[in-house]
Design a protein around this motif. Structure first.
Motif, PDB file in Angstrom:
ATOM      1  N   ASP A 177      61.394  41.325 -60.789  1.00 38.06           N
ATOM      2  CA  ASP A 177      60.847  41.427 -62.140  1.00 38.06           C
ATOM      3  C   ASP A 177      59.331  41.488 -62.013  1.00 38.06           C
ATOM      4  N   TYR A 178      58.840  42.693 -61.727  1.00 36.95           N
ATOM      5  CA  TYR A 178      57.431  42.868 -61.384  1.00 36.95           C
ATOM      6  C   TYR A 178      56.511  42.557 -62.555  1.00 36.95           C
ATOM      7  N   SER A 179      56.911  42.976 -63.756  1.00 32.57           N
ATOM      8  CA  SER A 179      56.073  42.748 -64.930  1.00 32.57           C
ATOM      9  C   SER A 179      55.868  41.258 -65.176  1.00 32.57           C
ATOM     10  N   ALA A 180      56.940  40.491 -65.023  1.00 34.67           N
ATOM     11  CA  ALA A 180      56.849  39.043 -65.242  1.00 34.67           C
ATOM     12  C   ALA A 180      55.895  38.400 -64.243  1.00 34.67           C
ATOM     13  N   ARG A 181      55.913  38.902 -63.006  1.00 36.91           N
ATOM     14  CA  ARG A 181      55.027  38.334 -61.985  1.00 36.91           C
ATOM     15  C   ARG A 181      53.568  38.639 -62.309  1.00 36.91           C
ATOM     16  N   VAL A 182      53.319  39.842 -62.817  1.00 38.51           N
ATOM     17  CA  VAL A 182      51.944  40.182 -63.195  1.00 38.51           C
ATOM     18  C   VAL A 182      51.473  39.297 -64.333  1.00 38.51           C
ATOM     19  N   MET A 183      52.314  39.164 -65.371  1.00 41.01           N
ATOM     20  CA  MET A 183      51.907  38.389 -66.535  1.00 41.01           C
ATOM     21  C   MET A 183      51.798  36.907 -66.217  1.00 41.01           C
ATOM     22  N   ARG A 184      52.510  36.458 -65.189  1.00 41.52           N
ATOM     23  CA  ARG A 184      52.432  35.047 -64.830  1.00 41.52           C
ATOM     24  C   ARG A 184      51.033  34.673 -64.350  1.00 41.52           C
ATOM     25  N   VAL A 185      50.353  35.647 -63.690  1.00 37.94           N
ATOM     26  CA  VAL A 185      49.007  35.340 -63.198  1.00 37.94           C
ATOM     27  C   VAL A 185      47.950  35.605 -64.259  1.00 37.94           C
ATOM     28  N   VAL A 186      48.319  36.299 -65.343  1.00 32.75           N
ATOM     29  CA  VAL A 186      47.385  36.536 -66.443  1.00 32.75           C
ATOM     30  C   VAL A 186      47.639  35.480 -67.509  1.00 32.75           C
ATOM     31  N   PHE A 205      52.269  37.687 -54.302  1.00 36.73           N
ATOM     32  CA  PHE A 205      51.569  38.270 -55.443  1.00 36.73           C
ATOM     33  C   PHE A 205      50.537  37.307 -56.010  1.00 36.73           C
ATOM     34  N   ASP A 206      50.839  36.011 -55.992  1.00 37.57           N
ATOM     35  CA  ASP A 206      49.930  35.021 -56.542  1.00 37.57           C
ATOM     36  C   ASP A 206      48.857  34.589 -55.558  1.00 37.57           C
ATOM     37  N   SER A 207      49.074  34.888 -54.286  1.00 39.08           N
ATOM     38  CA  SER A 207      48.137  34.442 -53.264  1.00 39.08           C
ATOM     39  C   SER A 207      47.018  35.463 -53.105  1.00 39.08           C
ATOM     40  N   GLU A 208      45.779  35.040 -53.383  1.00 35.78           N
ATOM     41  CA  GLU A 208      44.651  35.951 -53.254  1.00 35.78           C
ATOM     42  C   GLU A 208      44.480  36.408 -51.805  1.00 35.78           C
ATOM     43  N   LYS A 209      44.931  35.574 -50.880  1.00 34.52           N
ATOM     44  CA  LYS A 209      44.833  35.925 -49.470  1.00 34.52           C
ATOM     45  C   LYS A 209      45.672  37.151 -49.155  1.00 34.52           C
ATOM     46  N   HIS A 210      46.801  37.279 -49.862  1.00 38.54           N
ATOM     47  CA  HIS A 210      47.716  38.386 -49.594  1.00 38.54           C
ATOM     48  C   HIS A 210      47.659  39.464 -50.672  1.00 38.54           C
ATOM     49  N   GLU A 211      46.601  39.477 -51.462  1.00 38.11           N
ATOM     50  CA  GLU A 211      46.476  40.514 -52.483  1.00 38.11           C
ATOM     51  C   GLU A 211      46.367  41.894 -51.826  1.00 38.11           C
ATOM     52  N   THR A 212      46.915  42.889 -52.492  1.00 40.22           N
ATOM     53  CA  THR A 212      46.785  44.266 -52.051  1.00 40.22           C
ATOM     54  C   THR A 212      46.082  45.060 -53.139  1.00 40.22           C
ATOM     55  N   LEU A 213      45.708  46.275 -52.803  1.00 44.44           N
ATOM     56  CA  LEU A 213      45.079  47.140 -53.796  1.00 44.44           C
ATOM     57  C   LEU A 213      46.004  47.335 -54.995  1.00 44.44           C
ATOM     58  N   GLY A 214      47.294  47.502 -54.706  1.00 43.29           N
ATOM     59  CA  GLY A 214      48.266  47.707 -55.773  1.00 43.29           C
ATOM     60  C   GLY A 214      48.373  46.515 -56.708  1.00 43.29           C
ATOM     61  N   THR A 215      48.454  45.304 -56.154  1.00 47.95           N
ATOM     62  CA  THR A 215      48.606  44.125 -57.006  1.00 47.95           C
ATOM     63  C   THR A 215      47.332  43.837 -57.794  1.00 47.95           C
ATOM     64  N   VAL A 216      46.174  44.114 -57.199  1.00 46.12           N
ATOM     65  CA  VAL A 216      44.915  43.922 -57.927  1.00 46.12           C
ATOM     66  C   VAL A 216      44.846  44.869 -59.118  1.00 46.12           C
ATOM     67  N   LEU A 217      45.229  46.119 -58.910  1.00 45.80           N
ATOM     68  CA  LEU A 217      45.230  47.084 -60.007  1.00 45.80           C
ATOM     69  C   LEU A 217      46.259  46.720 -61.069  1.00 45.80           C
ATOM     70  N   ASP A 218      47.404  46.207 -60.653  1.00 42.69           N
ATOM     71  CA  ASP A 218      48.422  45.767 -61.609  1.00 42.69           C
ATOM     72  C   ASP A 218      47.895  44.614 -62.466  1.00 42.69           C
ATOM     73  N   LYS A 219      47.178  43.695 -61.845  1.00 47.01           N
ATOM     74  CA  LYS A 219      46.588  42.585 -62.598  1.00 47.01           C
ATOM     75  C   LYS A 219      45.554  43.107 -63.594  1.00 47.01           C
ATOM     76  N   LEU A 220      44.724  44.031 -63.128  1.00 49.00           N
ATOM     77  CA  LEU A 220      43.713  44.599 -64.026  1.00 49.00           C
ATOM     78  C   LEU A 220      44.360  45.316 -65.210  1.00 49.00           C
ATOM     79  N   LEU A 221      45.467  45.999 -64.956  1.00 52.91           N
ATOM     80  CA  LEU A 221      46.168  46.680 -66.044  1.00 52.91           C
ATOM     81  C   LEU A 221      46.697  45.670 -67.058  1.00 52.91           C
ATOM     82  N   ALA A 222      47.252  44.564 -66.532  1.00 46.64           N
ATOM     83  CA  ALA A 222      47.755  43.525 -67.436  1.00 46.64           C
ATOM     84  C   ALA A 222      46.621  42.909 -68.253  1.00 46.64           C
TER      85      ALA A 222
END
Length: 567
Positions: A177-186, A205-222
């Motif tokens: 449930d990718y959307s839920a994971r994004v919204m959990r950090v927002v 996904f929640d660990s800044e150490k393991h952030e990727t370009l994709g997850t950062v952009l997903d967070k920004l979109l949220a």
């Protein structure tokens, strides 16, 4: 109410935040397409080498690989795949050194190295023609290593994860449930993230150490979606506030209904409090977005630039070697068979499809890369203008603005036309060769059918001729013998003889046409491998050099910005 909402949507602040959300959505989509094209292009490079080997083996079916040539043996075959493509899919990883432009050897050094790998001594290299299988095996090796050089960027882009989920899609069947994971950090409640169970704390996904370009952009979109909703809410509160002020002014002018006036003033104070909270939320959201932008997104982009610079430098190195290999090809005419087999015709069709895929993925790779940076840069330009006029202020240019401006400018100037035309031309040559082979096989089948027809009529004519001669001998001994039903008139034999001679003549003409077509196809095959393939590698070498220089320059820009920031 609908008209009012429509009017609100046209407010400058709402329009700007809507555009910000749109461009970030485009950025996420373009990154996905860029990652998919990048992965597919790397696979197409590997398949191209495999298809060329299959094609060459079709031209030299009795070739035995030289024991002096060190090529890894293929693994056991997989079902329902052409042999060389099976080998490309299951080929073990190659170890290679990441090569920059400064590490590319000069032509003579590379020339000698390639010749030695193909089993020729230095004294022989100028006088002995290399076998085409050896040449294309070396070409295939460089295709494999060029493909492998894209692996790090594939990891940065998370290319392999695109097949398992779509960002912000409603997943079912136990999938992520990718959307839920994004919204959990927002979330505004930081304590919520601090009190998660240990499994969620370990979530990449929640660990800044393991952030990727994709997850950062997903967070920004949220966050941009959240900002858009907050701006609409703030504008609605502001509009309500302004209408209340108008109403209060009207009541005060009349000087009556003190109770109604106090009620409206209380509502106005309440709206004022809501608006203050709305603005605080806006400022907090903008702060979170800018924090992600400057601390995480910028670093991910620099990492991507480093990977792209290394990848294109390595690709340039291997494409240049492929070009040098093709320069060693000399007189190979005697090594080719005299005609095309059905098997070789199939392998030519396979090569055509593989090169069509390479052409398509090359175009997608560059265009989606341009689309990704253009969308991200468009978002950034809006991002640097704060949403609410009341809190707008001059802000200094962040590092990401300088980097993206240079990146977007370089990509806009990068032309793929020459490289794309070279690939397209090679595709057209292979397609033409395939059609010529088809004509050759049609002529071959026609000759075989005429040969069978000639054999059948020859046998029938021999029987007739035998009966005629037998009858003639009997008639010579018995002049009173009556003609039977099985008699053969001399004119009939003559006619059949003429038909037979005409058929033989036509067969000879068809054989000449067939042999002429065979020669034409052989010459076209040689030109394809010796000239057109070399032109393809020349174009790929030039283009990869441009890309390598471009990303090397961007890497220098990024490093200078880092030095300036630290000083």
């Amino acid at each position: 109410m609908g008209c009012y909402q429509s009017k609100m949507e046209k407010e400058e602040a709402i329009t700007r935040s809507k555009d910000r959300h749109y461009f970030m959505k485009q950025t996420v989509s373009s990154r996905n397409n860029f990652a998919a094209a990048h992965s597919s292009y790397a696979a197409s490079l590997k398949n191209a080498g495999a298809a060329l080997i299959d094609f060459a083996q079709g031209e030299q079916q009795n070739f035995q690989l030289s024991p002096s040539y060190d090529v890894p043996l293929p693994p056991p075959p997989l079902p329902d795949l052409p042999p060389a493509l099976r080998r490309a899919i299951t080929m073990p990883d190659f170890e290679f050194v990441e090569t920059g432009l400064e590490e590319v050897a000069d032509d003579d050094d590379v020339d000698e190295e390639i010749v030695e790998r193909c089993g020729l001594s230095r004294r022989e290299k100028r006088s002995v023609s290399m076998n085409m299988i050896q040449v294309l095996s070396e070409v295939d090796n460089h295709f494999i290593m060029a493909s492998e050089s894209a692996r790090e960027v594939s990891v940065i882009l998370q290319a392999t994860r695109l097949h398992y989920h779509s960002n912000f899609s409603n997943t079912t069947g136990g999938n992520l449930d990718y959307s839920a994971r994004v919204m959990r950090v927002v979330t505004w409640d930081r304590s919520f993230r601090e009190t998660q169970n240990i499994d969620e704390v370990k979530d990449d996904f929640d660990s800044e150490k393991h952030e990727t370009l994709g997850t950062v952009l997903d967070k920004l979109l949220a966050w941009e979606k959240k900002l858009y909703n907050q701006v609409k809410a703030a504008e609605l509160t502001k509009s309500e506030y302004q209408r209340k002020v108008v109403t209060i002014n009207k009541i005060e002018k009349r000087g009556k209904n003190i109770e109604s006036l106090e009620k409206e003033k209380a509502a106005l104070n309440h709206l004022d409090s809501i608006y203050i909270v709305d603005m605080q939320l806006l400022e907090s959201t903008i702060s979170e977005i800018n924090l992600l932008r400057d601390q995480q997104l910028y670093q991910k982009l620099v990492h991507l630039i480093d990977g792209m610079a290394t990848m294109w430098g390595t690709m340039h190195y291997h494409h240049k070697k492929q070009l040098l290999v093709m320069k060693l090809v000399k007189s190979l005419d005697s090594q080719f068979p005299t005609e095309t087999s059905e098997h070789h015709h199939d392998r030519t069709y396979q090569l055509l499809n593989v090169m069509l895929e390479l052409e398509s993925q090359f175009e997608k790779l560059i265009n989606n890369q341009k689309g990704f940076i253009k969308a991200l840069y468009s978002w950034l330009k809006l991002n640097l203008t704060l949403v609410e006029n009341d809190i707008k202020e001059k802000i200094s240019s962040p590092l990401i603005q300088i980097l993206l401006h240079a990146w977007n400018d370089h990509l806009e100037k990068l032309s793929i036309e020459l490289a794309w035309k070279a690939i397209s031309h090679f595709v057209a040559v292979i397609d033409s060769l395939y059609q010529q082979q088809e004509e050759e096989l049609v002529l071959k089948r026609k000759c075989e059918e005429m040969q069978k027809e000639l054999a059948h009529k020859s046998r029938r004519f021999d029987k007739w001729e035998y009966k005629y001669k037998k009858k003639k001998r009997l008639d010579e001994f018995d002049t009173n013998r009556e003609q039977g039903d099985d008699s053969i008139e001399p004119d009939e034999v003559v006619r059949e003889k003429r038909v037979l001679i005409e058929l033989e003549k036509r067969l000879d003409e068809e054989k000449v046409s067939f042999e002429r077509q065979c020669l034409h196809v052989r010459e076209k095959s040689l030109v394809c491998l010796k000239n057109n393939l070399a032109e393809l590698f020349r174009a790929m070498t030039d283009f990869s050099l441009k890309c390598s220089k471009m990303y090397s320059e961007l890497r220098i820009v990024a490093h200078k910005l880092r030095s300036a920031q630290s000083s």
